[in-house]
Scaffold this motif. Sequence first.
Motif, PDB file in Angstrom:
ATOM      1  N   GLU A 231       0.822  -1.213   0.000  1.00 43.85           N
ATOM      2  CA  GLU A 231       0.000   0.000   0.000  1.00 43.85           C
ATOM      3  C   GLU A 231       0.858   1.266   0.000  1.00 43.85           C
ATOM      4  OE1 GLU A 231      -3.192  -0.090   2.828  1.00 43.85           O
ATOM      5  OE2 GLU A 231      -3.868  -2.075   2.187  1.00 43.85           O
ATOM      6  N   ASN A 232       1.913   1.232  -0.817  1.00 41.96           N
ATOM      7  CA  ASN A 232       2.772   2.401  -1.056  1.00 41.96           C
ATOM      8  C   ASN A 232       3.454   2.914   0.205  1.00 41.96           C
ATOM      9  OD1 ASN A 232       1.882   2.289  -3.746  1.00 41.96           O
ATOM     10  ND2 ASN A 232       0.189   3.707  -3.362  1.00 41.96           N
ATOM     11  N   SER A 233       3.801   1.998   1.101  1.00 38.35           N
ATOM     12  CA  SER A 233       4.373   2.395   2.391  1.00 38.35           C
ATOM     13  C   SER A 233       5.602   1.554   2.713  1.00 38.35           C
ATOM     14  CB  SER A 233       3.322   2.221   3.498  1.00 38.35           C
ATOM     15  OG  SER A 233       3.922   2.251   4.771  1.00 38.35           O
ATOM     16  N   LEU A 234       6.754   2.197   2.874  1.00 33.70           N
ATOM     17  CA  LEU A 234       7.960   1.461   3.264  1.00 33.70           C
ATOM     18  C   LEU A 234       7.867   0.924   4.694  1.00 33.70           C
ATOM     19  CD1 LEU A 234      10.813   3.529   1.561  1.00 33.70           C
ATOM     20  CD2 LEU A 234       9.594   1.514   0.742  1.00 33.70           C
ATOM     21  N   PRO A 235       7.241   1.647   5.641  1.00 36.47           N
ATOM     22  CA  PRO A 235       7.040   1.031   6.959  1.00 36.47           C
ATOM     23  C   PRO A 235       6.235  -0.275   6.890  1.00 36.47           C
ATOM     24  CG  PRO A 235       6.772   3.399   7.151  1.00 36.47           C
ATOM     25  CD  PRO A 235       6.900   3.102   5.681  1.00 36.47           C
ATOM     26  N   THR A 236       5.234  -0.327   6.010  1.00 39.92           N
ATOM     27  CA  THR A 236       4.469  -1.572   5.849  1.00 39.92           C
ATOM     28  C   THR A 236       5.353  -2.672   5.283  1.00 39.92           C
ATOM     29  OG1 THR A 236       2.433  -0.306   5.493  1.00 39.92           O
ATOM     30  CG2 THR A 236       2.437  -2.600   4.760  1.00 39.92           C
TER      31      THR A 236
END
Length: 451
Positions: free
Chosen positions: A183-188
Amino acid sequence: MFVINLYGMKPRRLFLSLLTSLLVLSCFTFAIPAGAQRTTPPVQRQRSTGPTRTGRDEALWQRALAIHRRAIVIDTHNDITTSMTNDDYDLGGEPPFPYRTSIARMKQGGQTGEFFSLYIKPWYVAHGGAARRTLDMIDSVYRAVERHPNDLMFATTSADIRHAKAQNKIACMMGIEGGHAIENSLPTLREFYRLGVRYMTLTWNNTNDWADAGRGERKHNGLSDFGKEVVREMNRLGMLVDVSHVSDKTMSDALDTSKAPIIASHSSARALSNVPRNIPDDLLRRIAKNGGVVQVNFYSLFVDQKTVAPQADERGQRLKAQQEALSVKYADDPERLAEEGDKLEAQYPLPPLPLSKLIDHIDHIVKVAGIDHVGLGPDFDGANDFPEGARDVSMYPNITYELLKRGYSEQDIRKILGENFLRVFAQAELVARKMTRSISGGGSTKRIGRG
């Protein structure tokens, strides 16, 4: 019923009595109809997993089995995870139609390591829930390992795979299929790494917000700036960059960006089967230069497009009305729609290709990229049609046998079966150790599309 006192008889009388008894019993036996004499059901014939031709070289087959037992055998892409998640399918049982993976079959095939694919359908991009779906699939792999601790073990490193071999267990690993899962998130992305995910296919067939797919629209001319950031973060973590499904330009950009060897988890040679999912020779050479590995896909269309595509098109036309009815019935349930579609298609299997056509892809990649850059990524349970002798996970020894027939040495066969992938995995781990000592502490917090 009559009873003979054997202990009270002299030897001659004993002999005559026994002879009389046997004659009586034989009369009873002949009086019983033949069908009624069987008191247990006939033994079912087991599925043959070895070469079926009557001309099989038995000595070579035994040698192949011996090599296979010594080898580490790794499959880098299996979609049985979908059934495990949707239907709570237990790998300890017989797989539901039309799927083909179980613990018993993996053991029969001599498997050491299995990458369970976390395939996230594009439906979740439009409707939301891609990350949640990924978490659900991760949980299904944990459930399998916890249900069967004597057969399976969770693995997150190359060393874990070798430990599984030593313990006669199957190493269970996970790879995300479709970069839209983060979902376009590096933390994810980092959280998925923490949970054990060790590769991510940058796209599926759909172009996402930062990478162009091989069968999707061209929006980014390959990787966007954020897409390159995703690759760098995967390098930093030690998560393998998987370029199956991506466009040629995306693949080229990933090779330009990555500091670690990359993988194609389930792709074959485009020179032999001209489909976008396969890899052209120039990029095979670049993957070799990068130190990476191409894991050959067994799906018949990717093995021989010229033969299979017309057959598949004809089947598609015959089943069109039924598939359209399913699409209407399960419009709001993408998982059930896909499952019912698979079942329908599997009722009309295509004529299987000869196994030699699959081995041709291994030969070609060895010729173009080198013996150190090819492995196995069959895509079982992600498709229905596979070559004869390579239709499920129990049949890997056939690959070893065919490679022996073509003159490969034991050392080279073991590279193809798993050692090449292990080398790449270990190298990616080494790159990560040099880049960072933490997961989140040194990581980028970049996201795109935040409200």
